[in-house]
Design a protein around this motif. Structure first.
Motif, PDB file in Angstrom:
ATOM      1  N   MET A 380       5.840  -4.690 -13.476  1.00  0.00           N
ATOM      2  CA  MET A 380       6.115  -4.021 -12.833  1.00  0.00           C
ATOM      3  C   MET A 380       5.030  -4.141 -11.275  1.00  0.00           C
ATOM      4  O   MET A 380       5.907  -3.459 -10.361  1.00  0.00           O
ATOM      5  CB  MET A 380       5.644  -2.211 -13.328  1.00  0.00           C
ATOM      6  CG  MET A 380       6.508  -2.342 -14.551  1.00  0.00           C
ATOM      7  SD  MET A 380       6.699  -0.401 -15.421  1.00  0.00           S
ATOM      8  CE  MET A 380       6.766   0.992 -13.874  1.00  0.00           C
ATOM      9  N   ARG A 381       3.728  -3.944 -11.553  1.00  0.00           N
ATOM     10  CA  ARG A 381       3.708  -4.501 -10.191  1.00  0.00           C
ATOM     11  C   ARG A 381       3.841  -5.072  -9.137  1.00  0.00           C
ATOM     12  O   ARG A 381       4.031  -4.894  -7.722  1.00  0.00           O
ATOM     13  CB  ARG A 381       2.170  -5.007 -10.429  1.00  0.00           C
ATOM     14  CG  ARG A 381       1.022  -5.186  -9.856  1.00  0.00           C
ATOM     15  CD  ARG A 381      -0.080  -6.082 -10.030  1.00  0.00           C
ATOM     16  NE  ARG A 381      -0.862  -5.051 -10.825  1.00  0.00           N
ATOM     17  CZ  ARG A 381      -2.143  -5.327 -11.524  1.00  0.00           C
ATOM     18  NH1 ARG A 381      -2.149  -6.258 -11.940  1.00  0.00           N
ATOM     19  NH2 ARG A 381      -2.319  -3.966 -12.129  1.00  0.00           N
ATOM     20  N   ARG A 382       4.133  -6.479  -9.575  1.00  0.00           N
ATOM     21  CA  ARG A 382       5.049  -7.394  -8.798  1.00  0.00           C
ATOM     22  C   ARG A 382       6.423  -6.588  -8.148  1.00  0.00           C
ATOM     23  O   ARG A 382       6.534  -6.369  -7.340  1.00  0.00           O
ATOM     24  CB  ARG A 382       5.681  -8.853  -8.933  1.00  0.00           C
ATOM     25  CG  ARG A 382       4.441  -9.291  -9.249  1.00  0.00           C
ATOM     26  CD  ARG A 382       4.196 -11.042 -10.256  1.00  0.00           C
ATOM     27  NE  ARG A 382       3.885 -11.235 -11.220  1.00  0.00           N
ATOM     28  CZ  ARG A 382       4.028 -12.552 -11.118  1.00  0.00           C
ATOM     29  NH1 ARG A 382       4.664 -13.507 -11.559  1.00  0.00           N
ATOM     30  NH2 ARG A 382       2.312 -13.107 -11.548  1.00  0.00           N
ATOM     31  N   SER A 383       7.575  -5.709  -9.368  1.00  0.00           N
ATOM     32  CA  SER A 383       8.319  -5.467  -8.614  1.00  0.00           C
ATOM     33  C   SER A 383       8.147  -4.361  -7.694  1.00  0.00           C
ATOM     34  O   SER A 383       8.850  -4.230  -6.627  1.00  0.00           O
ATOM     35  CB  SER A 383       9.158  -4.142  -9.872  1.00  0.00           C
ATOM     36  OG  SER A 383       9.492  -6.080 -11.040  1.00  0.00           O
ATOM     37  N   GLY A 384       7.288  -3.746  -7.930  1.00  0.00           N
ATOM     38  CA  GLY A 384       6.712  -2.715  -6.799  1.00  0.00           C
ATOM     39  C   GLY A 384       6.281  -3.133  -5.583  1.00  0.00           C
ATOM     40  O   GLY A 384       7.142  -2.423  -4.715  1.00  0.00           O
ATOM     41  N   TYR A 385       5.859  -4.067  -5.945  1.00  0.00           N
ATOM     42  CA  TYR A 385       5.544  -4.805  -3.998  1.00  0.00           C
ATOM     43  C   TYR A 385       6.880  -5.474  -4.046  1.00  0.00           C
ATOM     44  O   TYR A 385       6.961  -5.378  -2.324  1.00  0.00           O
ATOM     45  CB  TYR A 385       4.637  -5.413  -4.546  1.00  0.00           C
ATOM     46  CG  TYR A 385       2.871  -5.424  -4.092  1.00  0.00           C
ATOM     47  CD1 TYR A 385       2.380  -4.661  -3.629  1.00  0.00           C
ATOM     48  CD2 TYR A 385       2.498  -5.395  -5.359  1.00  0.00           C
ATOM     49  CE1 TYR A 385       1.398  -3.977  -3.747  1.00  0.00           C
ATOM     50  CE2 TYR A 385       0.973  -5.003  -5.689  1.00  0.00           C
ATOM     51  CZ  TYR A 385       0.362  -4.160  -5.058  1.00  0.00           C
ATOM     52  OH  TYR A 385      -0.758  -3.525  -4.687  1.00  0.00           O
ATOM     53  N   ILE A 386       7.928  -5.798  -4.067  1.00  0.00           N
ATOM     54  CA  ILE A 386       8.939  -6.317  -4.135  1.00  0.00           C
ATOM     55  C   ILE A 386       9.994  -5.054  -3.064  1.00  0.00           C
ATOM     56  O   ILE A 386      10.243  -5.395  -2.469  1.00  0.00           O
ATOM     57  CB  ILE A 386       9.948  -6.820  -4.670  1.00  0.00           C
ATOM     58  CG1 ILE A 386       9.783  -7.986  -5.339  1.00  0.00           C
ATOM     59  CG2 ILE A 386      11.749  -6.938  -4.754  1.00  0.00           C
ATOM     60  CD1 ILE A 386      10.006  -8.833  -6.228  1.00  0.00           C
ATOM     61  N   CYS A 387       9.496  -3.754  -4.120  1.00  0.00           N
ATOM     62  CA  CYS A 387      10.446  -2.742  -3.522  1.00  0.00           C
ATOM     63  C   CYS A 387      10.040  -1.909  -1.858  1.00  0.00           C
ATOM     64  O   CYS A 387      10.589  -1.300  -1.151  1.00  0.00           O
ATOM     65  CB  CYS A 387      10.381  -1.825  -4.296  1.00  0.00           C
ATOM     66  SG  CYS A 387      10.988   0.574  -3.916  1.00  0.00           S
ATOM     67  N   SER A 388       8.319  -2.241  -2.039  1.00  0.00           N
ATOM     68  CA  SER A 388       7.656  -1.983  -0.716  1.00  0.00           C
ATOM     69  C   SER A 388       8.139  -3.049   0.096  1.00  0.00           C
ATOM     70  O   SER A 388       9.056  -2.384   1.596  1.00  0.00           O
ATOM     71  CB  SER A 388       6.010  -1.850  -0.818  1.00  0.00           C
ATOM     72  OG  SER A 388       5.434  -1.327   0.002  1.00  0.00           O
TER      73      SER A 388
END
Length: 547
Positions: A380-388
């Protein structure tokens, strides 16, 4: 033997590329189905109680868009008065609350997220398209909300440093923005990246802080404009101004449009609310906080926005419905130090409001979705940064400057998600009678309960496409094309049409071509519907269903 230490060292250096330690040694299909962020939430990790869900919805309600809901309704040609528009808001958000409770029940009972729940209806691999569809919307909306948050930062800086408003622009006119606004956006975007670092279950603290701080700032704003308008009387006079005249038919359809606009803006979070309800301490705890907090929080916020927007007419002799524009107006003509301090604090609270909305509605949602697409390497953390990063790369300022209807396009597109909701609701409530086997949701076996045909449930896709087609012509009309009036009228009910058509067809297809509901316990669980009801309130329910 001498090579082993080197191999181990090399492998040790590469372990960081995996999402977590649980997926490092998985391979094949199993590596595509589970990691630590997708697993069933264990009892000791379920910390969300009643007030956490109340705070979550208070945090989500208090944002710039909600402030302008009523103004958007009464500024049209439908002829609705302010109290009629407010009543539409109450009705619309109550319907939203009902859908949220219906959708969130699955996560609260089984403690799994939207991407995992989708496997039951669309199939182990078939669920990837709805997940990708939802994650793309989250990434785009993240950029949009971050741009709005950047505007709040600009006002904060202007209140502290008045000359910042006149900062020389060094960007070309083709960029769609200027140096001043771009700096504000980058500051907000950078600070948001700090919040993304924290686990989703810890974000309840952010929502609680926002639920306390932002309402206080909103109350300060409310009192301030009433004082500047010299009391309620001038504001009430503005509200009492008669609305545009219209025929009964036009008024009825204006009511319907206003209510549906409130609902349509929530379609995306309706289908993925289980990303949050899975953290509930017990299933029943998600019902009353949401069924009450959603309509109350959003209706009160929109009413405050109405009063503040109406006050601008009494103060400046022109309507300024956007609260950020009104705050900027306060800073014109050599404001006093107290005015600058007040604007700074209020705009700072709006920064917090936009941060909470963006994290809750977009970052966490995209985090769950993208994680399910590649769970071996994405958490979720890495995916959150991809979203950002995607939110930055789409250049939201450019989209805003080039198309005044950009937000309308996004809102219209999001209504297509209703076809996903229809399939999932029908599968869980009508086909499976609220019964899932959680272990099977993480199984890649071709004999698995949710493997269907090569991992795809064709019934779900047939129903999903039908739910889209019923709204396709209306969608074309919503983005500017000319369509017959009856198509426009039908599209007013796009959410309900999408859910009813997709859900209804899915149920019929399962009646004609039924699938197994239980892995190998049909006889033992022939009366499982009764047992499910009995276990719903049990804290041990999830262990009972995990065979």
């Amino acid at each position: 033997m001498c090579c082993n230490p080197t191999n181990n060292l090399t492998m040790g250096k590469l372990t960081w590329i995996y999402a977590d330690s649980t997926v490092e040694h998985r391979s094949g299909v199993e590596a595509m189905l589970q990691n630590d962020d997708l697993k069933v939430i264990e009892a000791e990790e379920r910390h969300w109680g009643t007030w956490n869900y109340v705070a979550f919805w208070l945090a989500d309600a208090i944002n710039i868009a909600t402030w302008m809901v009523i103004s958007a309704i009464i500024s049209g040609d439908g002829g609705l008065s302010w109290w009629e528009a407010w009543l539409c808001v109450w009705i619309g958000y109550f319907i939203v609350a009902v859908f949220i409770c219906i959708s969130g029940q699955t996560g609260a009972v089984y403690h799994i997220s939207f991407p995992v729940i989708g496997r039951a209806s669309f199939g182990i691999f078939g669920s990837l398209w709805p997940i990708l569809n939802r994650s793309i919307m989250s990434c785009v909306w993240y950029g949009v909300q971050a741009w709005m948050g950047g505007q709040c930062v600009v006002i904060c800086i202007r209140a502290a440093i008045p000359s910042y408003h006149y900062l020389q622009n060094t960007l070309p006119s083709s960029s769609g923005t200027n140096t001043r606004d771009f700096i504000g956006f980058i500051i907000f975007w950078s600070l948001s990246n700090i919040a993304i670092w924290f686990p989703a279950q810890k974000m309840r603290y952010l929502f609680t802080v926002k639920a306390i701080v932002v309402p206080m700032a909103g109350l300060l704003f409310f009192v301030w404009v009433v004082v500047k308008a010299k009391g309620f009387q001038p504001i009430l006079q503005q509200l009492a101004v008669s609305s545009a005249t219209s025929t009964p038919t036009v008024r009825i359809w204006t009511w319907i449009t206003a209510i549906m606009n409130c609902i349509s803006s929530f379609v995306t979070i309706i289908i993925n609310i289980s990303d949050y309800t899975r953290f509930a301490t017990r299933p029943s705890i998600v019902f009353w906080p949401q069924i009450i907090a959603i309509p109350v929080a959003f209706s009160i916020t929109s009413f405050i926005g109405l009063i503040i927007g109406s006050s601008s007419k009494a103060i400046y002799n022109r309507e300024i419905w956007n609260p950020l524009e009104l705050l900027n107006t306060f800073l014109n003509n050599m404001p006093s130090p107290s005015t600058r301090i007040g604007v700074f604090l209020i705009s700072l609270s709006f920064c917090l409001a936009q941060l909470g909305v963006n994290i809750a509605g977009n970052s966490i949602s995209a985090g769950c979705d993208l994680t399910a697409i590649c769970p071996k390497y994405l958490n979720m953390r890495r995916s959150g940064y991809i979203c950002s990063i995607v939110g930055l790369c789409i250049c939201p300022w450019y989209l805003f400057s080039k198309s005044s209807s950009f937000i309308s396009y996004l809102s219209a597109y999001s209504t297509f998600v209703s076809a996903i909701a229809g399939v999932m609701f029908s599968d869980y409530y009508l086909v499976r009678h609220q019964y899932l086997e959680t272990d099977e949701l993480f199984s890649g076996s071709s004999d698995g309960l949710y493997y269907y045909t090569y991992g795809i449930n064709w019934r779900a896709y047939a129903a999903y496409i039908a739910g889209i087609l019923i709204n396709a012509a209306g969608f074309v009309g919503a983005i500017g094309a000319h369509v017959p009036l009856i198509v426009t009228r039908m599209y007013q009910f796009n959410l309900f049409l999408g859910i009813i058509i997709s859900g209804g067809l899915y149920y019929v297809l399962h009646k004609l071509w039924p699938v197994k509901i239980y892995s190998n316990k049909e006889d033992k669980l022939s009366h499982s519907e009764v047992k499910i009801v009995d276990y719903v309130e049990s804290s041990e329910f999830i262990t009972v269903t995990r065979f």
